[in-house]
Design a protein around this motif. Structure first.
Motif, PDB file in Angstrom:
ATOM      1  N   PHE A   1       0.833  -1.211   0.000  1.00 48.00           N
ATOM      2  CA  PHE A   1       0.000   0.000   0.000  1.00 48.00           C
ATOM      3  C   PHE A   1       0.866   1.259   0.000  1.00 48.00           C
ATOM      4  N   ASN A   2       1.974   1.225   0.740  1.00 47.89           N
ATOM      5  CA  ASN A   2       2.839   2.397   0.867  1.00 47.89           C
ATOM      6  C   ASN A   2       4.050   2.347  -0.068  1.00 47.89           C
ATOM      7  N   TYR A   3       4.013   1.466  -1.053  1.00 51.48           N
ATOM      8  CA  TYR A   3       5.142   1.318  -1.971  1.00 51.48           C
ATOM      9  C   TYR A   3       5.388   2.603  -2.761  1.00 51.48           C
ATOM     10  N   THR A   4       6.642   3.034  -2.805  1.00 53.90           N
ATOM     11  CA  THR A   4       7.020   4.229  -3.558  1.00 53.90           C
ATOM     12  C   THR A   4       8.065   3.841  -4.589  1.00 53.90           C
ATOM     13  N   PRO A   5       7.691   3.776  -5.867  1.00 53.68           N
ATOM     14  CA  PRO A   5       8.666   3.412  -6.895  1.00 53.68           C
ATOM     15  C   PRO A   5       9.645   4.557  -7.142  1.00 53.68           C
ATOM     16  N   LEU A   6      10.622   4.315  -8.003  1.00 53.58           N
ATOM     17  CA  LEU A   6      11.578   5.351  -8.359  1.00 53.58           C
ATOM     18  C   LEU A   6      10.908   6.437  -9.191  1.00 53.58           C
ATOM     19  N   GLN A   7      11.629   7.536  -9.387  1.00 49.77           N
ATOM     20  CA  GLN A   7      11.055   8.683 -10.084  1.00 49.77           C
ATOM     21  C   GLN A   7      10.620   8.339 -11.510  1.00 49.77           C
ATOM     22  N   ASN A   8      11.457   7.565 -12.199  1.00 54.15           N
ATOM     23  CA  ASN A   8      11.115   7.171 -13.563  1.00 54.15           C
ATOM     24  C   ASN A   8      10.256   5.911 -13.503  1.00 54.15           C
ATOM     25  N   GLN A   9       8.940   6.073 -13.606  1.00 50.37           N
ATOM     26  CA  GLN A   9       8.018   4.971 -13.367  1.00 50.37           C
ATOM     27  C   GLN A   9       7.631   4.228 -14.647  1.00 50.37           C
ATOM     28  N   GLN A  10       8.563   4.079 -15.562  1.00 50.36           N
ATOM     29  CA  GLN A  10       8.266   3.358 -16.794  1.00 50.36           C
ATOM     30  C   GLN A  10       8.295   1.849 -16.559  1.00 50.36           C
ATOM     31  N   PRO A  11       7.556   1.077 -17.348  1.00 46.32           N
ATOM     32  CA  PRO A  11       7.623  -0.385 -17.235  1.00 46.32           C
ATOM     33  C   PRO A  11       8.981  -0.885 -17.717  1.00 46.32           C
ATOM     34  N   LEU A  12       9.536  -1.866 -17.027  1.00 49.36           N
ATOM     35  CA  LEU A  12      10.876  -2.340 -17.345  1.00 49.36           C
ATOM     36  C   LEU A  12      10.947  -3.807 -17.734  1.00 49.36           C
ATOM     37  N   LEU A  13       9.957  -4.610 -17.330  1.00 50.22           N
ATOM     38  CA  LEU A  13      10.095  -6.060 -17.461  1.00 50.22           C
ATOM     39  C   LEU A  13      10.279  -6.509 -18.904  1.00 50.22           C
ATOM     40  N   ASP A  14       9.497  -5.966 -19.842  1.00 53.52           N
ATOM     41  CA  ASP A  14       9.639  -6.356 -21.252  1.00 53.52           C
ATOM     42  C   ASP A  14      11.000  -5.937 -21.800  1.00 53.52           C
ATOM     43  N   LYS A  15      11.448  -4.735 -21.437  1.00 56.53           N
ATOM     44  CA  LYS A  15      12.741  -4.243 -21.921  1.00 56.53           C
ATOM     45  C   LYS A  15      13.879  -5.117 -21.392  1.00 56.53           C
ATOM     46  N   ILE A  16      13.798  -5.480 -20.110  1.00 58.64           N
ATOM     47  CA  ILE A  16      14.823  -6.337 -19.514  1.00 58.64           C
ATOM     48  C   ILE A  16      14.867  -7.690 -20.226  1.00 58.64           C
ATOM     49  N   TRP A  17      13.693  -8.238 -20.512  1.00 59.21           N
ATOM     50  CA  TRP A  17      13.638  -9.545 -21.163  1.00 59.21           C
ATOM     51  C   TRP A  17      14.182  -9.478 -22.591  1.00 59.21           C
ATOM     52  N   ASN A  18      13.811  -8.460 -23.346  1.00 59.11           N
ATOM     53  CA  ASN A  18      14.280  -8.337 -24.731  1.00 59.11           C
ATOM     54  C   ASN A  18      15.790  -8.145 -24.786  1.00 59.11           C
ATOM     55  N   LEU A  19      16.319  -7.310 -23.912  1.00 59.46           N
ATOM     56  CA  LEU A  19      17.766  -7.093 -23.894  1.00 59.46           C
ATOM     57  C   LEU A  19      18.497  -8.368 -23.471  1.00 59.46           C
ATOM     58  N   SER A  20      17.893  -9.141 -22.581  1.00 58.50           N
ATOM     59  CA  SER A  20      18.498 -10.410 -22.158  1.00 58.50           C
ATOM     60  C   SER A  20      18.586 -11.385 -23.332  1.00 58.50           C
ATOM     61  N   LYS A  21      17.578 -11.384 -24.195  1.00 58.46           N
ATOM     62  CA  LYS A  21      17.610 -12.271 -25.362  1.00 58.46           C
ATOM     63  C   LYS A  21      18.730 -11.879 -26.322  1.00 58.46           C
ATOM     64  N   TYR A  22      18.978 -10.564 -26.457  1.00 62.76           N
ATOM     65  CA  TYR A  22      20.082 -10.130 -27.319  1.00 62.76           C
ATOM     66  C   TYR A  22      21.424 -10.589 -26.757  1.00 62.76           C
ATOM     67  N   ILE A  23      21.523 -10.653 -25.430  1.00 66.38           N
ATOM     68  CA  ILE A  23      22.755 -11.140 -24.809  1.00 66.38           C
ATOM     69  C   ILE A  23      22.979 -12.607 -25.176  1.00 66.38           C
ATOM     70  N   ILE A  24      21.922 -13.409 -25.044  1.00 65.08           N
ATOM     71  CA  ILE A  24      22.018 -14.838 -25.365  1.00 65.08           C
ATOM     72  C   ILE A  24      22.342 -15.043 -26.840  1.00 65.08           C
ATOM     73  N   GLN A  25      21.736 -14.232 -27.702  1.00 63.92           N
ATOM     74  CA  GLN A  25      21.912 -14.367 -29.154  1.00 63.92           C
ATOM     75  C   GLN A  25      23.206 -13.732 -29.650  1.00 63.92           C
ATOM     76  N   ASN A  26      23.909 -13.027 -28.762  1.00 64.83           N
ATOM     77  CA  ASN A  26      25.146 -12.332 -29.132  1.00 64.83           C
ATOM     78  C   ASN A  26      24.895 -11.339 -30.268  1.00 64.83           C
ATOM     79  N   ARG A  27      23.785 -10.595 -30.168  1.00 65.49           N
ATOM     80  CA  ARG A  27      23.404  -9.638 -31.208  1.00 65.49           C
ATOM     81  C   ARG A  27      23.686  -8.222 -30.730  1.00 65.49           C
ATOM     82  N   SER A  28      24.300  -7.437 -31.575  1.00 62.21           N
ATOM     83  CA  SER A  28      24.532  -6.039 -31.241  1.00 62.21           C
ATOM     84  C   SER A  28      23.241  -5.252 -31.454  1.00 62.21           C
ATOM     85  N   VAL A  29      23.111  -4.148 -30.754  1.00 66.59           N
ATOM     86  CA  VAL A  29      21.913  -3.318 -30.853  1.00 66.59           C
ATOM     87  C   VAL A  29      22.319  -1.854 -30.939  1.00 66.59           C
ATOM     88  N   GLN A  30      21.437  -1.094 -31.540  1.00 67.62           N
ATOM     89  CA  GLN A  30      21.589   0.360 -31.516  1.00 67.62           C
ATOM     90  C   GLN A  30      20.625   0.903 -30.473  1.00 67.62           C
TER      91      GLN A  30
END
Length: 330
Positions: free
Chosen positions: A125-154
């Motif tokens: 109930f009293n949870y206070t997230p960080l200032q930048n409240q954007q969703p992160l889970l999908d971004k973390i997962w996609n970047l993790s797949k690039y690590i496994i695939q050894n793919r460079s990104v821009q």
């Protein structure tokens, strides 16, 4: 209810960690105890045929059947600890947090959820997230797949003072530290592995491959042991005298080792069988860290409980920082 529906219903109850009595089940479904016994036998056969790590076993002490698993099933203590750590991290926005907590709780039987949930309600109930409240889970997962695939990104990256830059990088590891997720990536322009805060990556897409040799591979385990406050730099060997809680220093710096103990006069004590100083005494600690800026921040936070002994560059920087702090109060 036909036989298949009855067996499915029994299976669902077993998944919920319930103890099932044969006579009670027979009365509930209006069948004979022998029919219930056949149901249990058939469910066990289905587990065996599909190589599932489950068996239904009779527990004499409880007077009923219980689902037993050969694999570890997450329990109430583990769920509570994981969610407490997640809440303390403040890393996820409210939607991601609530969805993650709900998913973790749903891994457990209803009885466990009923035990754990009241212990979390006030913090959620009293949870206070960080200032930048954007969703992160999908971004973390996609970047993790690039690590496994050894793919460079821009990536399009927003730097500290809101300047947006574009970088071609090779993702190597994802690390969480001090409230934030970081993408460790090799940057060919700098010929080094650099840190990018994931919440500051505004856009990303794969753009080919950046090849690295075996010698250039990134070892996140060793990196985490030597990094402080995510400030990178050259590997540095430090030595300092410490009057504080030794355990806290060793926990904060994973590579730290007690080199010697000192009595209250500062003289070294030959006996090093214990890491703890004598009353009023101190210890000499040695450690390897990346750079000096990160470790300097922690050393300064210890006030008069610490005195840096080497390297000289770190001593000079701490003196300079202390003088700058004093000027703030002039």
């Amino acid at each position: 209810m036909n036989t298949s529906e009855r067996r499915f219903s029994i299976y669902i109850q077993l998944l919920d960690n319930q103890i099932l009595n044969k006579s009670d089940l027979a009365n509930k479904y209006d069948v004979t105890p022998r029919a219930i016994q056949r149901d249990i036998s058939q469910i066990n056969s289905a587990f065996a045929d599909n190589a599932l790590p489950y068996t239904i076993q009779y527990e004499k002490s409880n007077g009923g059947y219980h689902l037993h698993s050969d694999q570890h099933v997450i329990n109430a203590q583990e769920i509570l600890a994981l969610i407490k750590i997640l809440l303390a991290s403040r890393a996820l926005n409210e939607d991601d947090l609530r969805n993650t907590i709900s998913g973790l709780l749903n891994l457990t039987p209803s009885s466990t959820r009923n035990e754990v949930s009241p212990l979390l309600q006030n913090e959620i109930f009293n949870y206070t997230p960080l200032q930048n409240q954007q969703p992160l889970l999908d971004k973390i997962w996609n970047l993790s797949k690039y690590i496994i695939q050894n793919r460079s990104v821009q990536i399009k990256y927003r730097r500290q003072h809101s300047e947006v830059v574009t970088r071609d990088v090779l993702p190597q590891a994802l690390i969480f530290s001090e409230y934030y997720f970081y993408l460790v990536s090799y940057n060919p322009d700098y010929k080094a592995s650099l840190l990018y805060r994931v919440d500051r990556i505004e856009d990303y897409h794969p753009n080919g491959r950046i090849e690295l040799g075996y010698q250039e591979r990134f070892e996140e385990g060793k990196f985490r042991q030597r990094i402080q406050f995510m400030y990178p730099g050259k590997l540095t060997h430090i030595r300092f005298q410490y009057w504080g809680i030794v355990e806290a220093a060793l926990d904060r710096i994973p590579t730290a080792k007690v080199f010697a103990r000192c009595n209250p006069n500062g003289d070294a004590i030959p006996d090093t069988s214990s890491d703890q100083p004598r009353k009023g005494g101190s210890v000499i600690i040695e450690a390897d860290t990346f750079g000096e800026r990160g470790i300097m921040m922690w050393l300064l936070s210890q006030g008069q409980n610490v005195k840096v002994l080497s390297p000289q560059s770190l001593i000079d920087n701490i003196k300079k920082e202390a003088q700058s702090i004093l000027k703030r109060y002039d």
